[in-house]
Design a protein around this motif. Structure first.
Motif, PDB file in Angstrom:
ATOM      1  N   ILE B 252      54.041  77.627  45.026  1.00 13.19           N
ATOM      2  CA  ILE B 252      52.851  78.612  44.529  1.00 13.19           C
ATOM      3  C   ILE B 252      51.463  77.140  44.136  1.00 13.19           C
ATOM      4  O   ILE B 252      51.684  75.811  43.843  1.00 13.19           O
ATOM      5  CB  ILE B 252      52.719  79.564  43.129  1.00 13.19           C
ATOM      6  N   ALA B 253      50.496  77.690  44.504  1.00 14.29           N
ATOM      7  CA  ALA B 253      49.542  76.489  43.675  1.00 14.29           C
ATOM      8  C   ALA B 253      48.164  76.626  42.689  1.00 14.29           C
ATOM      9  O   ALA B 253      48.551  78.016  42.622  1.00 14.29           O
ATOM     10  CB  ALA B 253      48.078  76.050  45.331  1.00 14.29           C
ATOM     11  N   GLY B 254      47.368  75.879  42.732  1.00 14.65           N
ATOM     12  CA  GLY B 254      46.813  76.346  41.344  1.00 14.65           C
ATOM     13  C   GLY B 254      45.230  76.893  41.812  1.00 14.65           C
ATOM     14  O   GLY B 254      44.348  77.326  41.222  1.00 14.65           O
ATOM     15  N   SER B 255      44.437  77.671  42.802  1.00 10.11           N
ATOM     16  CA  SER B 255      43.421  78.536  43.278  1.00 10.11           C
ATOM     17  C   SER B 255      43.994  79.427  44.211  1.00 10.11           C
ATOM     18  O   SER B 255      45.078  79.836  44.490  1.00 10.11           O
ATOM     19  CB  SER B 255      42.090  77.069  43.662  1.00 10.11           C
ATOM     20  N   GLU B 256      43.152  80.936  43.715  1.00 11.68           N
ATOM     21  CA  GLU B 256      43.444  81.624  44.851  1.00 11.68           C
ATOM     22  C   GLU B 256      43.466  81.202  46.284  1.00 11.68           C
ATOM     23  O   GLU B 256      44.664  81.770  47.593  1.00 11.68           O
ATOM     24  CB  GLU B 256      42.461  83.231  44.413  1.00 11.68           C
ATOM     25  N   PHE B 291      59.292  78.997  41.358  1.00 11.16           N
ATOM     26  CA  PHE B 291      58.576  78.939  42.019  1.00 11.16           C
ATOM     27  C   PHE B 291      58.923  77.194  41.915  1.00 11.16           C
ATOM     28  O   PHE B 291      59.026  76.634  41.317  1.00 11.16           O
ATOM     29  CB  PHE B 291      57.376  78.878  41.091  1.00 11.16           C
ATOM     30  N   GLU B 292      57.774  76.573  43.674  1.00  7.76           N
ATOM     31  CA  GLU B 292      57.626  75.368  43.733  1.00  7.76           C
ATOM     32  C   GLU B 292      56.363  75.203  44.163  1.00  7.76           C
ATOM     33  O   GLU B 292      55.578  75.871  44.319  1.00  7.76           O
ATOM     34  CB  GLU B 292      58.997  74.807  44.998  1.00  7.76           C
ATOM     35  N   ALA B 318      50.377  78.536  35.589  1.00 11.67           N
ATOM     36  CA  ALA B 318      49.803  79.265  34.776  1.00 11.67           C
ATOM     37  C   ALA B 318      50.214  80.701  35.930  1.00 11.67           C
ATOM     38  O   ALA B 318      50.639  82.327  35.063  1.00 11.67           O
ATOM     39  CB  ALA B 318      48.806  79.173  34.914  1.00 11.67           C
ATOM     40  N   VAL B 319      49.585  80.188  37.166  1.00 11.18           N
ATOM     41  CA  VAL B 319      50.548  81.782  37.918  1.00 11.18           C
ATOM     42  C   VAL B 319      52.211  81.936  37.191  1.00 11.18           C
ATOM     43  O   VAL B 319      52.320  82.896  37.486  1.00 11.18           O
ATOM     44  CB  VAL B 319      50.020  80.717  39.458  1.00 11.18           C
TER      45      VAL B 319
END
Lengths: 252, 467
Positions: B252-256, B291-292, B318-319
């Motif tokens: 996952i990452a920090g923006s949609e 999650f990574e 936060a995700v």
């Protein structure tokens, strides 16, 4: 002291994997011989990254017209820090590429392993060309300090329907000479990576053979020309139509 | 009056101005190649310090009023702001970023206080304060954070260090994977998870790998969880087909937009989590997500919105925390030198990521690692794993001889875990520790027994695996 094989419980298991299993230890630490072996493998991998590609032997081995270009990354350090520059053709080289009526252009780029290219690019190229006598192939382009996407610019300038990029993959400890192939239909600057197909892990240390890779590539090229696309959709197609071919495709 | 006066400072006789909040954050970040690549980094070392001075004086509430990616345009921003807990935020709501730094380092900020604060902090606040902290501050505060999770064992307890056993194989050969797994178990690794990155990422292959891992786990009654790190959409299909899924994995990452680059969104993560919960496979807990993350992921997906790589990385946590994960780890040195150039940058990023994750309440681990085109080597990994263990990292990743023969990068070796255990006295998860004793794999001093020919029990295990 290494144990004789009949006493070493790991002997059989080692045949199942290249992983460094069943290493001994002194206290909690690795044995010195394993530390040095690891350091040597790392040194070789770094050499593969930092060695400058010697293009002269490649050109003579190709035995045909070769165009030599370079990217906008002027040094290895800049190349490593600025992948964007490695994707751009150096302005001085633009005039070398004139448009023609080509089904495909083969581009050979050093990428992250000049060693991979020196060892594997020409035999791989020849195996592929042997299967493509019916296609119109542009002169081979050698691109130094190049990343995959520099092929988009090259393909676009030559007017080739397909760009086949043979490029040195990021070296690992056990294999520092792995070659990858990226196939792009209708190459244009700004093409997304999802619009490419990749055949990776081509090398002589238990990797994909030239013939296997060439069979897969030839199948993909004909399908791509027929369906006018490459990328995720072509990979899905391969999974259904030619599962053995699809098995050779990377996961990216 | 200069309109941007809010983001300006006079420092050492010179005036420094910054265009906006994003620019202050980016310029305040420790130097790294990814921010330079993105054209966001400070132009000089002095400007970097000036940005820190500006950042130090900003009220924390700034980050609640000024979204770095607009609320309307990004579901991660909406998640962050909608789930912000005003009550939990109250103890620090009056503080500046610099004030928070002091508060965190104070003696009153103990484990309980930090746990209570976590839902009141946003990733932007946490990233901001981390930029004002030296490495020792990141270690000291992270060490005070306790994030405990559970599935078949309990992770994150004080004095414990768990490990992911990563038995990857270039062709997913089941016997080869079993061999690497057995090797790792003999070093007492694998309590966080036994997790494979598949070479071939499709549903039938994942089913085969999961069946093998689950069989191994059941046969030896190992109190741990197994995972094949395939895409979340694949794992949903694997569950539909009755696969033995303990944990749902996803990068996952920090923006949609960056998550879209990974082919995921919050909805699909929720769907996968619910499917895994319904399987009820956890024995003592139901934390089913893994999650990574890693600095540079958003930039490489061209989805960073002009935000520096460390700040947008923190947004990924936060995700993660929205889904009650069992495990989260940053793959810190994997992405390459265009984002983290050398050992110094990798070490700093590893400490930042761990600190930010822990402060936000995420069970943070780290893949202490590097690639062969980065200016780093095993000495840098020694340093980072030592610092992270001092910081109380939840888990690290270990592979045979530190060499991942499938992903072609270097992580930690099984041996490294033994070093960390002896040097710091850290222990595995309590349930796993008991299992190691029960299996007679530990001697009376609590050390792992050598798997040499003199040890009949271990000999039998190895021979059974080879048969």
């Amino acid at each position: 002291m290494p144990l004789p094989p009949e006493l070493d419980p790991w002997a059989k298991l080692r045949a199942t994997t290249r992983a460094r299993i069943g290493l001994g230890r002194v206290g909690d630490a690795l044995l010195l011989k394993d530390v040095l072996e690891f350091q040597l493998a790392h040194a070789k991998a770094r050499d593969a990254v930092h060695t400058k590609l010697d293009t002269a032997p490649l050109k003579s081995a190709i035995q045909g017209q070769v165009i030599e270009v370079r990217s906008a990354a002027d040094s290895r350090e800049i190349y490593l820090r600025r992948p964007d520059l490695g994707r751009q053709l150096h302005p001085d080289c633009e005039a070398l590429l004139t448009p023609g009526d080509y089904d495909a252009v083969f581009v050979i780029a050093d990428g992250l392993s000049a060693t991979a290219v020196s060892l594997n690019a020409v035999p791989m190229l020849k195996a592929a060309l042997n299967r493509l006598h019916d296609l119109k192939i542009a002169p081979v382009v050698i691109a130094t300090q190049g990343r995959v996407a520099i092929g988009d610019d090259i393909g676009e300038r030559l007017g080739a329907k397909l760009c086949v990029m043979l490029i040195g993959e990021r070296p690992g400890l056990s294999v520092s000479e792995s070659l990858g192939i990226y196939l792009t239909y209708d190459p244009k600057r700004g093409t997304r990576d999802s619009a490419r197909n990749c055949i990776s892990n081509i090398h002589g240390k238990g990797g994909l053979s030239y013939d296997m890779a060439a069979d897969t590539l030839a199948w993909l090229m004909r399908e791509a020309l027929h369906r006018k696309l490459t990328g995720v959709d072509l990979k899905e197609e391969a999974l259904i139509a030619a599962p053995e071919t699809a098995a050779a495709l990377g996961t990216s | 009056m200069i309109p941007m006066a809010r983001y300006a400072t006079s420092f050492g006789g010179e005036t420094y101005r910054f265009d906006d909040l994003k620019s202050v954050l980016a310029c305040a970040s420790a130097r790294r190649s990814g921010d330079e690549l993105a054209g966001l980094a400070a132009q000089s070392d002095a400007q970097r310090v000036a940005a820190r001075a500006v950042l130090a004086d900003l009220p924390l509430a700034t980050f609640l009023n000024e979204a770095l990616i607009p609320y309307e345009a990004d579901e991660v921003t909406r998640l962050i702001l909608d789930s912000h807990d005003t009550e939990a935020f109250a103890p620090v709501s009056h503080l500046t970023v610099g004030g928070l730094r002091d508060w965190l380092l104070g003696y009153e900020a103990d484990s309980a206080a930090l746990r209570a604060l976590a839902p009141g902090l946003t990733p932007e606040m946490v990233a901001a304060v981390s930029k004002l902290m030296r490495n020792q501050d990141l270690i000291a505060v992270a060490r005070k954070c306790e994030v405990v999770t559970a599935f078949r064992n309990t992770l994150g307890l004080p004095g414990r260090l768990a490990t992911r056993l990563q038995p990857n194989h270039p062709t997913d050969d089941l016997r080869g994977i079993a061999a690497s797994t057995l090797d790792g178990l003999l070093y007492g690794t694998g309590d966080a998870v036994i997790g494979i990155n598949p070479a071939t990422d499709n549903v039938p292959n994942c089913l085969a790998l999961l069946e093998m891992l689950d069989g191994l786990r059941q046969r030896y009654e190992i109190p741990t969880q197994t995972c094949v790190l395939t895409h979340v959409t694949n794992v949903i299909e694997v569950m539909n087909r009755g696969g033995a899924v303990d944990l749902v994995f996803q990068s996952i990452a920090g923006s949609e937009a960056a998550n879209a680059g990974f082919g995921v969104n919050l909805g699909i993560l929720q769907e996968a989590r619910e499917a895994a919960l319904a399987l009820k496979r956890g024995s003592i807990g139901q934390d089913v997500m893994y999650f990574e993350t890693g600095q540079g992921a958003a930039l490489s997906a061209e989805a960073h919105f002009g935000i520096d790589q460390q700040t947008i990385e923190a947004r990924a946590y936060a995700v993660a925390r929205a889904f009650n994960p069992l495990l989260v780890n940053t793959v810190v040195g994997f992405i390459g030198p265009e984002y983290l150039y050398d050992g110094k940058q990798i070490i700093r990023a590893g400490l930042e990521d761990h600190f930010c994750g822990k402060l936000l309440g995420v069970p943070m681990g780290c893949d202490v690692c590097y690639t062969n085109h980065a200016e780093a080597d095993q000495d840098d990994m020694d340093t980072l794993m030592t610092l992270l263990t001092a910081a109380g990292v939840t888990f690290v990743i270990t592979v045979p001889g530190a060499d991942d023969v499938m992903l072609n990068y270097q992580s930690l070796s099984y041996h490294d875990l033994l070093y960390l255990r002896s040097t710091f006295g850290v222990k595995p998860a309590p349930e796993f520790e008991l299992w190691l004793e029960k299996m007679d794999m530990v001697d009376r001093k609590g050390r792992m027994r050598m798997a040499g020919p003199q040890n009949k029990m271990l000999q039998r295990l190895i021979s059974a695996a080879a048969a």
